[in-house]
Design a protein around this motif. Structure first.
Motif, mmCIF file in Angstrom:
data_model
loop_
_atom_site.group_PDB
_atom_site.id
_atom_site.type_symbol
_atom_site.label_atom_id
_atom_site.label_comp_id
_atom_site.label_asym_id
_atom_site.label_seq_id
_atom_site.Cartn_x
_atom_site.Cartn_y
_atom_site.Cartn_z
ATOM 1 N N VAL A 1 -43.893 -33.680 34.760
ATOM 2 C CA VAL A 1 -44.001 -34.666 35.836
ATOM 3 C C VAL A 1 -44.811 -35.853 35.319
ATOM 4 O O VAL A 1 -45.984 -35.709 34.981
ATOM 5 C CB VAL A 1 -44.673 -34.064 37.094
ATOM 6 C CG1 VAL A 1 -44.784 -35.109 38.192
ATOM 7 C CG2 VAL A 1 -43.895 -32.853 37.582
ATOM 8 N N GLU A 2 -44.165 -37.006 35.246
ATOM 9 C CA GLU A 2 -44.827 -38.197 34.724
ATOM 10 C C GLU A 2 -45.293 -39.077 35.880
ATOM 11 O O GLU A 2 -44.497 -39.753 36.527
ATOM 12 C CB GLU A 2 -43.876 -38.967 33.806
ATOM 13 C CG GLU A 2 -44.577 -40.033 33.022
ATOM 14 C CD GLU A 2 -43.709 -40.595 31.919
ATOM 15 O OE1 GLU A 2 -43.893 -41.780 31.620
ATOM 16 O OE2 GLU A 2 -42.859 -39.871 31.367
ATOM 17 N N MET A 3 -46.605 -39.023 36.137
ATOM 18 C CA MET A 3 -47.212 -39.836 37.185
ATOM 19 C C MET A 3 -47.954 -40.991 36.523
ATOM 20 O O MET A 3 -48.680 -40.780 35.556
ATOM 21 C CB MET A 3 -48.187 -39.000 38.018
ATOM 22 C CG MET A 3 -47.521 -37.897 38.808
ATOM 23 S SD MET A 3 -48.710 -36.861 39.683
ATOM 24 C CE MET A 3 -49.244 -35.797 38.346
ATOM 25 N N PRO B 1 -34.802 -38.495 38.539
ATOM 26 C CA PRO B 1 -33.553 -39.252 38.431
ATOM 27 C C PRO B 1 -33.514 -40.333 39.522
ATOM 28 O O PRO B 1 -34.091 -40.158 40.602
ATOM 29 C CB PRO B 1 -32.463 -38.207 38.690
ATOM 30 C CG PRO B 1 -33.123 -36.880 38.541
ATOM 31 C CD PRO B 1 -34.578 -37.085 38.821
ATOM 32 N N LYS B 2 -32.834 -41.439 39.240
ATOM 33 C CA LYS B 2 -32.681 -42.490 40.245
ATOM 34 C C LYS B 2 -31.937 -41.924 41.448
ATOM 35 O O LYS B 2 -31.103 -41.027 41.313
ATOM 36 C CB LYS B 2 -31.916 -43.674 39.661
ATOM 37 C CG LYS B 2 -32.686 -44.390 38.578
ATOM 38 C CD LYS B 2 -31.882 -45.539 38.015
ATOM 39 C CE LYS B 2 -32.656 -46.217 36.901
ATOM 40 N NZ LYS B 2 -31.914 -47.321 36.304
ATOM 41 N N LYS B 3 -32.264 -42.464 42.637
ATOM 42 C CA LYS B 3 -31.666 -41.951 43.875
ATOM 43 C C LYS B 3 -31.235 -43.120 44.748
ATOM 44 O O LYS B 3 -32.025 -44.033 45.003
ATOM 45 C CB LYS B 3 -32.689 -41.079 44.618
ATOM 46 C CG LYS B 3 -32.172 -40.489 45.901
ATOM 47 C CD LYS B 3 -33.207 -39.611 46.565
ATOM 48 C CE LYS B 3 -32.662 -39.038 47.852
ATOM 49 N NZ LYS B 3 -33.626 -38.202 48.541
ATOM 50 N N LEU C 1 -41.134 -42.347 42.832
ATOM 51 C CA LEU C 1 -41.587 -41.731 44.079
ATOM 52 C C LEU C 1 -43.076 -42.007 44.246
ATOM 53 O O LEU C 1 -43.895 -41.502 43.465
ATOM 54 C CB LEU C 1 -41.333 -40.224 44.064
ATOM 55 C CG LEU C 1 -41.883 -39.450 45.266
ATOM 56 C CD1 LEU C 1 -41.124 -39.822 46.540
ATOM 57 C CD2 LEU C 1 -41.811 -37.958 45.023
ATOM 58 N N VAL C 2 -43.401 -42.815 45.238
ATOM 59 C CA VAL C 2 -44.798 -43.132 45.540
ATOM 60 C C VAL C 2 -45.433 -41.898 46.171
ATOM 61 O O VAL C 2 -44.844 -41.266 47.053
ATOM 62 C CB VAL C 2 -44.872 -44.344 46.489
ATOM 63 C CG1 VAL C 2 -46.294 -44.615 46.924
ATOM 64 C CG2 VAL C 2 -44.270 -45.577 45.823
ATOM 65 N N LEU C 3 -46.649 -41.549 45.746
ATOM 66 C CA LEU C 3 -47.323 -40.352 46.249
ATOM 67 C C LEU C 3 -48.267 -40.679 47.395
ATOM 68 O O LEU C 3 -48.959 -41.702 47.373
ATOM 69 C CB LEU C 3 -48.095 -39.676 45.115
ATOM 70 C CG LEU C 3 -47.246 -39.207 43.936
ATOM 71 C CD1 LEU C 3 -48.134 -38.549 42.885
ATOM 72 C CD2 LEU C 3 -46.162 -38.238 44.384
#
Length: 116
Positions: free
Chosen positions: A17-19, A77-79, A89-91
């Protein structure tokens, strides 16, 4: 109480997971979606500017988001979301009333910095 034992990750799963830290450079009302959301562009420094949408309208206005740093996952992946391709995806933390509080660094840090 949730049983976290069944949801345990291997360390090797977590390291995938790359944050990264990014700065919100644009934010506007996302009129094309069913649930209230904003579409945003986020600057991740050497990793580029990525588009996304976030259902964070209960606690934030577009104007107050611009210039703020956030933490996002950048290797999903792009969505497709309505008429944009979400690239990260902002957390945030989800409150009791489904309001989202963004997770952010406590002080200014270089865009693109990896969270570990």
């Amino acid at each position: 109480m949730n049983d976290t034992k069944n949801n345990e990750l291997a360390w090797s799963d977590f390291t995938k997971v790359e944050m990264r830290i990014g700065t919100i450079i644009t934010a506007e009302i996302f009129k094309e979606v069913k649930n209230p959301a904003y579409k945003m562009q986020i600057d991740f420094g050497e990793f580029g500017i990525k588009k996304t949408s976030a259902q964070i309208t209960k606690l934030y206005t577009p104007e107050e988001l611009i210039g703020n740093q956030i933490i996002a996952v950048v290797n999903f992946p792009k969505k497709q979301i309505a008429n944009i391709m979400s690239e990260c995806l902002v957390l945030g933390a989800i409150g009791e009333n489904k309001e989202v509080t963004l997770i952010a660094p406590e002080r200014k840090i270089k865009d693109g910095t990896k969270i570990g």
